[in-house]
Scaffold this motif. Sequence first.
Motif, short mmCIF file in Angstrom:
data_model
loop_
_atom_site.label_atom_id
_atom_site.label_comp_id
_atom_site.label_asym_id
_atom_site.label_seq_id
_atom_site.Cartn_x
_atom_site.Cartn_y
_atom_site.Cartn_z
N ASP A 26 -48.10 39.13 11.14
CA ASP A 26 -47.37 38.31 12.10
C ASP A 26 -45.87 38.18 11.84
N VAL A 27 -45.32 38.93 10.91
CA VAL A 27 -43.88 38.85 10.64
C VAL A 27 -43.13 39.33 11.89
N CYS A 28 -42.14 38.55 12.33
CA CYS A 28 -41.34 38.97 13.49
C CYS A 28 -39.85 39.10 13.15
N GLU A 29 -39.42 38.63 11.97
CA GLU A 29 -38.03 38.83 11.54
C GLU A 29 -37.96 38.76 10.02
N ILE A 30 -37.15 39.65 9.45
CA ILE A 30 -36.83 39.62 8.02
C ILE A 30 -35.33 39.38 7.93
N GLY A 31 -34.95 38.30 7.28
CA GLY A 31 -33.53 38.00 7.12
C GLY A 31 -33.17 37.94 5.65
N TRP A 32 -31.89 38.22 5.33
CA TRP A 32 -31.46 38.13 3.94
C TRP A 32 -30.01 37.69 3.85
N GLN A 33 -29.69 37.09 2.70
CA GLN A 33 -28.34 36.65 2.37
C GLN A 33 -28.15 36.84 0.88
N ASP A 34 -27.07 37.50 0.49
CA ASP A 34 -26.78 37.67 -0.93
C ASP A 34 -25.95 36.48 -1.42
N VAL A 35 -26.26 36.02 -2.63
CA VAL A 35 -25.54 34.93 -3.28
C VAL A 35 -24.99 35.47 -4.59
N ILE A 36 -23.70 35.25 -4.82
CA ILE A 36 -23.03 35.75 -6.03
C ILE A 36 -22.71 34.58 -6.94
N GLN A 37 -22.98 34.78 -8.23
CA GLN A 37 -22.51 33.83 -9.24
C GLN A 37 -21.33 34.49 -9.93
#
Length: 105
Positions: A26-37
């Motif tokens: 049932d997945v309808c969207e895959i989203g991502w965000q990179d976070v930098i330290q």
Amino acid sequence: MASDDPTTIKLVRVIDLETAGNGPQDVCEIGWQDVIQGRDGRRELDAERGSLMVNPGRPISPETMAVHHILDREVRTADFQGLLSYTWKAQRALDPIGERPCVAY
């Protein structure tokens, strides 16, 4: 494995899945965000982010659309359908990570 050197910039990719229901396909969207330290220890959002629509192979219920605001017409033309599409697109979202950690929610 990521370096423990405090002068190294560290990156984590945060992944979010939106679904059309509770089924395994049932997945309808895959989203991502990179976070930098950074070297100073502060965490910031990186410019690298994105999303991929997935056709779950069935209509999204009105109740579910009200939660994530993804409409049937937005996923109807997404590449592939169901689990095959999700697996292929998830691989695309994860590929740039290499040895970097990933957080999913």
